[in-house]
Motif scaffolding. Sequence first.
Motif, PDB file in Angstrom:
ATOM      1  N   ASN A 143       0.825  -1.108  -0.019  1.00 35.98           N
ATOM      2  CA  ASN A 143       0.116   0.119  -0.056  1.00 35.98           C
ATOM      3  C   ASN A 143       0.816   1.058  -0.112  1.00 35.98           C
ATOM      4  OD1 ASN A 143      -2.669   1.578   0.326  1.00 35.98           O
ATOM      5  ND2 ASN A 143      -1.564   1.852   2.328  1.00 35.98           N
ATOM      6  N   LEU A 144       1.952   1.225   0.711  1.00 35.07           N
ATOM      7  CA  LEU A 144       2.806   2.623   0.990  1.00 35.07           C
ATOM      8  C   LEU A 144       3.436   2.533  -0.561  1.00 35.07           C
ATOM      9  CD1 LEU A 144       4.888   2.217   4.059  1.00 35.07           C
ATOM     10  CD2 LEU A 144       3.428   3.842   3.408  1.00 35.07           C
ATOM     11  N   LEU A 145       3.927   1.608  -1.229  1.00 33.18           N
ATOM     12  CA  LEU A 145       4.630   1.655  -2.660  1.00 33.18           C
ATOM     13  C   LEU A 145       3.389   2.215  -3.605  1.00 33.18           C
ATOM     14  CD1 LEU A 145       6.401  -1.492  -2.645  1.00 33.18           C
ATOM     15  CD2 LEU A 145       7.469   0.610  -2.308  1.00 33.18           C
ATOM     16  N   VAL A 146       2.405   1.874  -3.635  1.00 35.52           N
ATOM     17  CA  VAL A 146       1.451   2.254  -4.611  1.00 35.52           C
ATOM     18  C   VAL A 146       0.994   3.693  -4.540  1.00 35.52           C
ATOM     19  CG1 VAL A 146      -1.233   1.881  -5.133  1.00 35.52           C
ATOM     20  CG2 VAL A 146       0.220   0.068  -4.925  1.00 35.52           C
ATOM     21  N   ASN A 147       0.937   4.236  -2.898  1.00 31.95           N
ATOM     22  CA  ASN A 147       0.636   5.577  -2.768  1.00 31.95           C
ATOM     23  C   ASN A 147       1.818   6.367  -3.100  1.00 31.95           C
ATOM     24  OD1 ASN A 147      -1.985   5.415  -1.798  1.00 31.95           O
ATOM     25  ND2 ASN A 147      -1.405   4.960   0.108  1.00 31.95           N
ATOM     26  N   CYS A 148       2.988   5.729  -2.898  1.00 28.17           N
ATOM     27  CA  CYS A 148       4.222   6.691  -3.106  1.00 28.17           C
ATOM     28  C   CYS A 148       4.462   6.902  -4.436  1.00 28.17           C
ATOM     29  CB  CYS A 148       5.349   6.046  -2.675  1.00 28.17           C
ATOM     30  SG  CYS A 148       5.605   6.350  -0.768  1.00 28.17           S
ATOM     31  N   ALA A 149       4.234   5.972  -5.401  1.00 23.90           N
ATOM     32  CA  ALA A 149       4.103   5.858  -7.031  1.00 23.90           C
ATOM     33  C   ALA A 149       3.108   7.106  -7.241  1.00 23.90           C
ATOM     34  CB  ALA A 149       3.642   4.607  -7.434  1.00 23.90           C
ATOM     35  N   ARG A 150       2.278   7.575  -6.375  1.00 27.49           N
ATOM     36  CA  ARG A 150       1.218   8.471  -7.085  1.00 27.49           C
ATOM     37  C   ARG A 150       2.015  10.053  -6.629  1.00 27.49           C
ATOM     38  NH1 ARG A 150      -4.978   9.188  -5.270  1.00 27.49           N
ATOM     39  NH2 ARG A 150      -5.419  11.147  -6.477  1.00 27.49           N
ATOM     40  N   TYR A 151       2.500   9.972  -5.495  1.00 25.31           N
ATOM     41  CA  TYR A 151       2.950  11.296  -4.975  1.00 25.31           C
ATOM     42  C   TYR A 151       4.377  11.606  -5.279  1.00 25.31           C
ATOM     43  CZ  TYR A 151      -1.769  11.254  -2.820  1.00 25.31           C
ATOM     44  OH  TYR A 151      -3.054  11.213  -2.816  1.00 25.31           O
ATOM     45  N   CYS A 152       5.361  10.745  -5.377  1.00 24.12           N
ATOM     46  CA  CYS A 152       6.602  11.155  -5.774  1.00 24.12           C
ATOM     47  C   CYS A 152       6.919  11.572  -6.947  1.00 24.12           C
ATOM     48  CB  CYS A 152       7.504   9.819  -5.407  1.00 24.12           C
ATOM     49  SG  CYS A 152       7.652   8.581  -6.724  1.00 24.12           S
ATOM     50  N   ARG A 153       8.244  12.375  -7.174  1.00 19.96           N
ATOM     51  CA  ARG A 153       8.473  12.640  -8.496  1.00 19.96           C
ATOM     52  C   ARG A 153       8.928  11.660  -9.285  1.00 19.96           C
ATOM     53  NH1 ARG A 153       9.711  16.941  -5.132  1.00 19.96           N
ATOM     54  NH2 ARG A 153       8.137  19.090  -5.516  1.00 19.96           N
ATOM     55  N   SER A 154      10.204  11.096  -8.784  1.00 22.91           N
ATOM     56  CA  SER A 154      10.967  10.016  -9.616  1.00 22.91           C
ATOM     57  C   SER A 154      11.458   9.085  -8.794  1.00 22.91           C
ATOM     58  CB  SER A 154      11.533  10.554 -10.732  1.00 22.91           C
ATOM     59  OG  SER A 154      12.615  11.278 -10.008  1.00 22.91           O
ATOM     60  N   ARG A 155      11.720   9.329  -7.693  1.00 18.76           N
ATOM     61  CA  ARG A 155      12.528   8.246  -6.792  1.00 18.76           C
ATOM     62  C   ARG A 155      11.955   7.805  -5.543  1.00 18.76           C
ATOM     63  NH1 ARG A 155      17.760  11.503  -5.465  1.00 18.76           N
ATOM     64  NH2 ARG A 155      18.423   9.543  -4.566  1.00 18.76           N
ATOM     65  N   LEU A 156      12.068   6.629  -5.087  1.00 23.70           N
ATOM     66  CA  LEU A 156      11.895   6.037  -3.700  1.00 23.70           C
ATOM     67  C   LEU A 156      13.052   5.286  -3.177  1.00 23.70           C
ATOM     68  CD1 LEU A 156       8.293   4.598  -4.583  1.00 23.70           C
ATOM     69  CD2 LEU A 156       8.779   6.574  -3.461  1.00 23.70           C
ATOM     70  N   LEU A 157      13.083   5.416  -1.900  1.00 29.06           N
ATOM     71  CA  LEU A 157      14.191   4.668  -1.309  1.00 29.06           C
ATOM     72  C   LEU A 157      13.496   4.022  -0.080  1.00 29.06           C
ATOM     73  CD1 LEU A 157      16.992   4.070  -0.075  1.00 29.06           C
ATOM     74  CD2 LEU A 157      16.906   6.199   1.166  1.00 29.06           C
ATOM     75  N   VAL A 158      13.449   2.513  -0.150  1.00 29.32           N
ATOM     76  CA  VAL A 158      13.093   1.522   0.799  1.00 29.32           C
ATOM     77  C   VAL A 158      14.265   1.075   1.665  1.00 29.32           C
ATOM     78  CG1 VAL A 158      11.903  -0.382   1.357  1.00 29.32           C
ATOM     79  CG2 VAL A 158      11.217   1.076  -0.713  1.00 29.32           C
ATOM     80  N   SER A 159      14.246   1.272   2.878  1.00 26.47           N
ATOM     81  CA  SER A 159      15.350   0.877   3.909  1.00 26.47           C
ATOM     82  C   SER A 159      14.949   0.019   4.898  1.00 26.47           C
ATOM     83  CB  SER A 159      16.215   2.198   4.116  1.00 26.47           C
ATOM     84  OG  SER A 159      15.477   2.959   5.034  1.00 26.47           O
ATOM     85  N   ALA A 160      15.825  -0.697   5.606  1.00 17.39           N
ATOM     86  CA  ALA A 160      15.385  -1.532   6.740  1.00 17.39           C
ATOM     87  C   ALA A 160      16.668  -1.577   7.257  1.00 17.39           C
ATOM     88  CB  ALA A 160      14.870  -2.921   6.340  1.00 17.39           C
ATOM     89  N   ALA A 161      16.499  -1.384   8.776  1.00 19.29           N
ATOM     90  CA  ALA A 161      17.564  -1.607   9.711  1.00 19.29           C
ATOM     91  C   ALA A 161      17.106  -1.766  11.139  1.00 19.29           C
ATOM     92  CB  ALA A 161      18.650  -0.648   9.820  1.00 19.29           C
ATOM     93  N   GLU A 162      17.769  -2.485  12.250  1.00 14.29           N
ATOM     94  CA  GLU A 162      17.335  -2.573  13.491  1.00 14.29           C
ATOM     95  C   GLU A 162      17.848  -1.067  14.108  1.00 14.29           C
ATOM     96  OE1 GLU A 162      19.312  -5.550  15.671  1.00 14.29           O
ATOM     97  OE2 GLU A 162      18.193  -5.217  17.636  1.00 14.29           O
ATOM     98  N   ASP A 163      16.766  -0.827  14.916  1.00 10.73           N
ATOM     99  CA  ASP A 163      16.739   0.463  15.610  1.00 10.73           C
ATOM    100  C   ASP A 163      16.241   0.567  16.919  1.00 10.73           C
ATOM    101  OD1 ASP A 163      16.460   3.199  16.322  1.00 10.73           O
ATOM    102  OD2 ASP A 163      15.299   3.824  14.591  1.00 10.73           O
ATOM    103  N   ASN A 164      17.157   0.523  18.112  1.00 12.40           N
ATOM    104  CA  ASN A 164      16.791   0.348  19.469  1.00 12.40           C
ATOM    105  C   ASN A 164      16.014  -0.808  19.644  1.00 12.40           C
ATOM    106  OD1 ASN A 164      18.319   2.860  20.312  1.00 12.40           O
ATOM    107  ND2 ASN A 164      16.271   4.092  19.585  1.00 12.40           N
ATOM    108  N   GLY A 165      16.407  -1.969  18.987  1.00 16.26           N
ATOM    109  CA  GLY A 165      15.615  -3.128  19.329  1.00 16.26           C
ATOM    110  C   GLY A 165      14.525  -3.443  18.589  1.00 16.26           C
ATOM    111  N   PHE A 166      14.211  -2.308  17.792  1.00 10.49           N
ATOM    112  CA  PHE A 166      12.945  -2.557  16.765  1.00 10.49           C
ATOM    113  C   PHE A 166      13.504  -2.727  15.493  1.00 10.49           C
ATOM    114  CE2 PHE A 166      10.913  -1.371  20.584  1.00 10.49           C
ATOM    115  CZ  PHE A 166       9.339  -1.649  20.188  1.00 10.49           C
ATOM    116  N   LEU A 167      12.773  -3.425  14.506  1.00 10.22           N
ATOM    117  CA  LEU A 167      12.941  -3.304  13.149  1.00 10.22           C
ATOM    118  C   LEU A 167      12.473  -2.170  12.481  1.00 10.22           C
ATOM    119  CD1 LEU A 167      13.953  -4.721  10.169  1.00 10.22           C
ATOM    120  CD2 LEU A 167      11.722  -5.901  10.192  1.00 10.22           C
ATOM    121  N   CYS A 168      13.045  -1.447  11.878  1.00  6.50           N
ATOM    122  CA  CYS A 168      12.534  -0.022  11.200  1.00  6.50           C
ATOM    123  C   CYS A 168      12.665  -0.336   9.744  1.00  6.50           C
ATOM    124  CB  CYS A 168      13.350   1.075  11.555  1.00  6.50           C
ATOM    125  SG  CYS A 168      12.796   2.468  10.666  1.00  6.50           S
TER     126      CYS A 168
END
Length: 240
Positions: A143-168
């Motif tokens: 759902n995030l990707l579909v929405n971002c495809a509508r509102y972004c200009r030409s670039r998306l960045l999807v990142s993931a990492a551990e942050d204070n014991g949580f997955l972000c």
Amino acid sequence: MDSSSENKTPSPDHDQMPIDFSFVLASSVHDMKNSLGMLLNTVAAMVESSPPKDEEQAKFFSTLEYEAARINGELVQLLSLYRMDERTLVVVIDEHHVVDIIEEQIARNDTLLRSRNIQIQIECDPDLSWYFDNELIGGVLNNLLVNCARYCRSRLLVSAAEDNGFLCIAVADDGQGYPEAMLLGPLPQTAVSFSSGNTRLGLLFARKVLELHKSRKGQGYMTIANNGPLGGGVLKLYLP
């Protein structure tokens, strides 16, 4: 009049038997979701076998796929929310490689992203794994990707990492950023916008899915901010 004819008269209770509209609607949503899924697969196959001849035709295909994907996503969210409310939604928490779910959802929207000339960058350790429901988190990310495809200009960045014991898991774009009304803290409570047609259903679905992920560390949540790494908005999903 004999006694047998009297027995055939419908009772008032039978006439007034209530209809479970929530069940009827859920069944209809399920059928519509399946039909739209077939339509999306057909469009993708059609574009693959007969690529657009010019920019205008590519734009038509892009609009068709975007709207079909958006409606399909909302139907899935509605059905999932219904099952959550009925306490019949099965949550399967298991260990997954995070990059797999990211690449899976990007591949799912490949035709849409290519037709809009959107470049996607992934930043995720290939060995990073976490415990979550793959289908539910995949639905939120889609759902995030579909929405971002509508509102972004030409670039998306999807990142993931551990942050204070949580997955972000973060999705950042180079668009104009989120409206001020949506920047209300870790659990945004925003109103329905009839002018834009935005029901905030995606935000409600994401919040409910994250709340289903709990551990001794706490429960899942999300944050929304502007001025992200690509200059636009950034939405972060946190999983314990």
